[in-house]
Design a protein around this motif. Structure first.
Motif, PDB file in Angstrom:
ATOM      1  N   GLY A  15       3.774  -6.297  -7.874  1.00  0.00           N
ATOM      2  CA  GLY A  15       2.750  -6.178  -6.837  1.00  0.00           C
ATOM      3  C   GLY A  15       1.927  -7.433  -6.651  1.00  0.00           C
ATOM      4  N   ALA A  16       1.563  -8.099  -7.758  1.00  0.00           N
ATOM      5  CA  ALA A  16       0.750  -9.320  -7.660  1.00  0.00           C
ATOM      6  C   ALA A  16       1.528 -10.440  -6.979  1.00  0.00           C
ATOM      7  CB  ALA A  16       0.286  -9.757  -9.040  1.00  0.00           C
ATOM      8  N   ALA A  17       2.797 -10.587  -7.335  1.00  0.00           N
ATOM      9  CA  ALA A  17       3.629 -11.628  -6.719  1.00  0.00           C
ATOM     10  C   ALA A  17       3.832 -11.342  -5.232  1.00  0.00           C
ATOM     11  CB  ALA A  17       4.973 -11.726  -7.425  1.00  0.00           C
ATOM     12  N   ALA A  18       4.043 -10.071  -4.891  1.00  0.00           N
ATOM     13  CA  ALA A  18       4.221  -9.696  -3.487  1.00  0.00           C
ATOM     14  C   ALA A  18       2.952  -9.987  -2.687  1.00  0.00           C
ATOM     15  CB  ALA A  18       4.596  -8.221  -3.381  1.00  0.00           C
ATOM     16  N   LYS A  19       1.797  -9.620  -3.254  1.00  0.00           N
ATOM     17  CA  LYS A  19       0.525  -9.876  -2.580  1.00  0.00           C
ATOM     18  C   LYS A  19       0.324 -11.375  -2.363  1.00  0.00           C
ATOM     19  CE  LYS A  19      -4.438  -9.784  -3.403  1.00  0.00           C
ATOM     20  NZ  LYS A  19      -4.555 -11.211  -3.138  1.00  0.00           N
ATOM     21  N   ASN A  20       0.561 -12.170  -3.394  1.00  0.00           N
ATOM     22  CA  ASN A  20       0.362 -13.620  -3.280  1.00  0.00           C
ATOM     23  C   ASN A  20       1.320 -14.248  -2.270  1.00  0.00           C
ATOM     24  OD1 ASN A  20      -1.724 -13.586  -5.126  1.00  0.00           O
ATOM     25  ND2 ASN A  20      -0.381 -13.981  -6.862  1.00  0.00           N
ATOM     26  N   VAL A 122      -4.804  -5.130  -3.355  1.00  0.00           N
ATOM     27  CA  VAL A 122      -3.796  -4.110  -3.622  1.00  0.00           C
ATOM     28  C   VAL A 122      -4.351  -3.235  -4.729  1.00  0.00           C
ATOM     29  CG1 VAL A 122      -1.449  -3.656  -4.420  1.00  0.00           C
ATOM     30  CG2 VAL A 122      -1.909  -5.666  -3.013  1.00  0.00           C
ATOM     31  N   LYS A 123      -4.366  -1.950  -4.496  1.00  0.00           N
ATOM     32  CA  LYS A 123      -4.836  -1.044  -5.542  1.00  0.00           C
ATOM     33  C   LYS A 123      -3.800  -0.972  -6.651  1.00  0.00           C
ATOM     34  CE  LYS A 123      -7.630   1.716  -2.450  1.00  0.00           C
ATOM     35  NZ  LYS A 123      -7.796   2.974  -1.746  1.00  0.00           N
ATOM     36  N   LYS A 124      -4.269  -0.704  -7.835  1.00  0.00           N
ATOM     37  CA  LYS A 124      -3.383  -0.631  -8.989  1.00  0.00           C
ATOM     38  C   LYS A 124      -2.346   0.473  -8.776  1.00  0.00           C
ATOM     39  CE  LYS A 124      -3.714  -0.861 -13.966  1.00  0.00           C
ATOM     40  NZ  LYS A 124      -4.612  -0.879 -15.107  1.00  0.00           N
ATOM     41  N   HIS A 125      -1.100   0.166  -9.090  1.00  0.00           N
ATOM     42  CA  HIS A 125       0.033   1.094  -8.969  1.00  0.00           C
ATOM     43  C   HIS A 125       0.210   1.611  -7.543  1.00  0.00           C
ATOM     44  CE1 HIS A 125       0.138   0.916 -13.274  1.00  0.00           C
ATOM     45  NE2 HIS A 125      -1.065   1.449 -13.391  1.00  0.00           N
ATOM     46  N   ASP A 126      -0.026   0.736  -6.565  1.00  0.00           N
ATOM     47  CA  ASP A 126       0.126   1.111  -5.164  1.00  0.00           C
ATOM     48  C   ASP A 126       1.024   0.085  -4.484  1.00  0.00           C
ATOM     49  OD1 ASP A 126      -0.182   2.394  -2.763  1.00  0.00           O
ATOM     50  OD2 ASP A 126      -2.263   1.820  -2.464  1.00  0.00           O
ATOM     51  N   ASP A 127       1.777   0.522  -3.491  1.00  0.00           N
ATOM     52  CA  ASP A 127       2.655  -0.409  -2.768  1.00  0.00           C
ATOM     53  C   ASP A 127       2.062  -0.807  -1.423  1.00  0.00           C
ATOM     54  OD1 ASP A 127       2.991   2.010  -1.396  1.00  0.00           O
ATOM     55  OD2 ASP A 127       5.026   1.468  -0.815  1.00  0.00           O
ATOM     56  N   LYS A 128       0.801  -0.512  -1.206  1.00  0.00           N
ATOM     57  CA  LYS A 128       0.153  -0.825   0.065  1.00  0.00           C
ATOM     58  C   LYS A 128      -0.572  -2.167  -0.016  1.00  0.00           C
ATOM     59  CE  LYS A 128       0.797   3.246   2.065  1.00  0.00           C
ATOM     60  NZ  LYS A 128       1.962   3.434   2.843  1.00  0.00           N
ATOM     61  N   TYR A 129      -0.295  -3.000   0.981  1.00  0.00           N
ATOM     62  CA  TYR A 129      -0.969  -4.284   1.126  1.00  0.00           C
ATOM     63  C   TYR A 129      -2.113  -4.083   2.109  1.00  0.00           C
ATOM     64  CZ  TYR A 129      -1.700  -9.190   2.384  1.00  0.00           C
ATOM     65  OH  TYR A 129      -2.240 -10.415   2.617  1.00  0.00           O
ATOM     66  N   ASN A 130      -3.332  -4.358   1.661  1.00  0.00           N
ATOM     67  CA  ASN A 130      -4.514  -4.193   2.486  1.00  0.00           C
ATOM     68  C   ASN A 130      -5.037  -5.571   2.879  1.00  0.00           C
ATOM     69  OD1 ASN A 130      -5.123  -1.162   2.066  1.00  0.00           O
ATOM     70  ND2 ASN A 130      -4.756  -1.952   0.018  1.00  0.00           N
TER      71      ASN A 130
END
Length: 184
Positions: A15-20, A122-130
């Motif tokens: 998730g962190a890599a995807a967000k970045n 991104v909330k923890k354990h979530d696949d949603k990008y805000n």
């Protein structure tokens, strides 16, 4: 800067890599497609605080080297206290001033300048990008828009970021915020 033909691939389950990676693509849209100039003032504030804290630590180290411990006691107490205060200020700065903002872009519109701020979480354990996009006009008015979508909308099955999907989304938000609507 030109269009980057390099495909960014990530571990799509991170998730962190995807967000970045998506944050970087949003930055590219502002500085490339939308022809805005990136402002580094927010980051410079953080770097200034960090440099000041490192300077205080180096001063304490040098002073203790020149005048060993019993003699350097007062200077060490002042430096350690100053470092603690600076780190507290840095924490407040990143929490309340930066607020997750990863790009600040300036856009010239006639004689005026619009400031665009993009922040994401991104909330923890979530696949949603805000993503939250804020536009500040020269007259002080602020408008805001946001999206909340799955990473799957922006990353393909191989873990490659899809720049066109991000560009389309940002362009829609940009157009909705930059259109001058009469507000009652």
């Amino acid at each position: 800067m030109g269009e980057s033909n390099e495909t960014v691939k990530i571990n799509k389950w991170d998730g962190a890599a995807a967000k970045n990676a998506i944050d970087d693509a949003v930055r590219e849209v502002f500085t490339g497609d939308l022809k805005c100039k990136e402002s580094f003032a927010l980051i410079d504030g953080r770097l200034f605080l960090c440099a000041l804290a490192v300077g205080v630590a180096l001063y304490a180290l040098l002073w203790d080297y020149l005048y060993p411990f019993p003699e350097s006691r007062l200077v060490l107490i002042v430096c350690v206290s100053s470092y603690f205060v600076l780190m507290s200020i840095l924490t407040l700065y990143t929490t309340f001033k930066e607020k997750g903002i990863f790009v600040v872009a300036k856009e010239k519109v006639g004689n005026a300048t619009r400031i665009w701020e993009a922040s994401s979480y991104v909330k923890k354990h979530d696949d949603k990008y805000n993503l939250v996009l804020v536009m500040k006009n020269a007259n002080g008015k602020t408008r805001e828009a946001s999206i909340n979508k799955s990473f799957a909308n922006y990353i393909d099955t191989n873990g490659a970021v899809v720049p066109s999907a991000i560009s389309n989304e940002i362009t829609k938000l940009y157009n909705s915020l930059s259109s001058e609507k009469k507000e009652k």
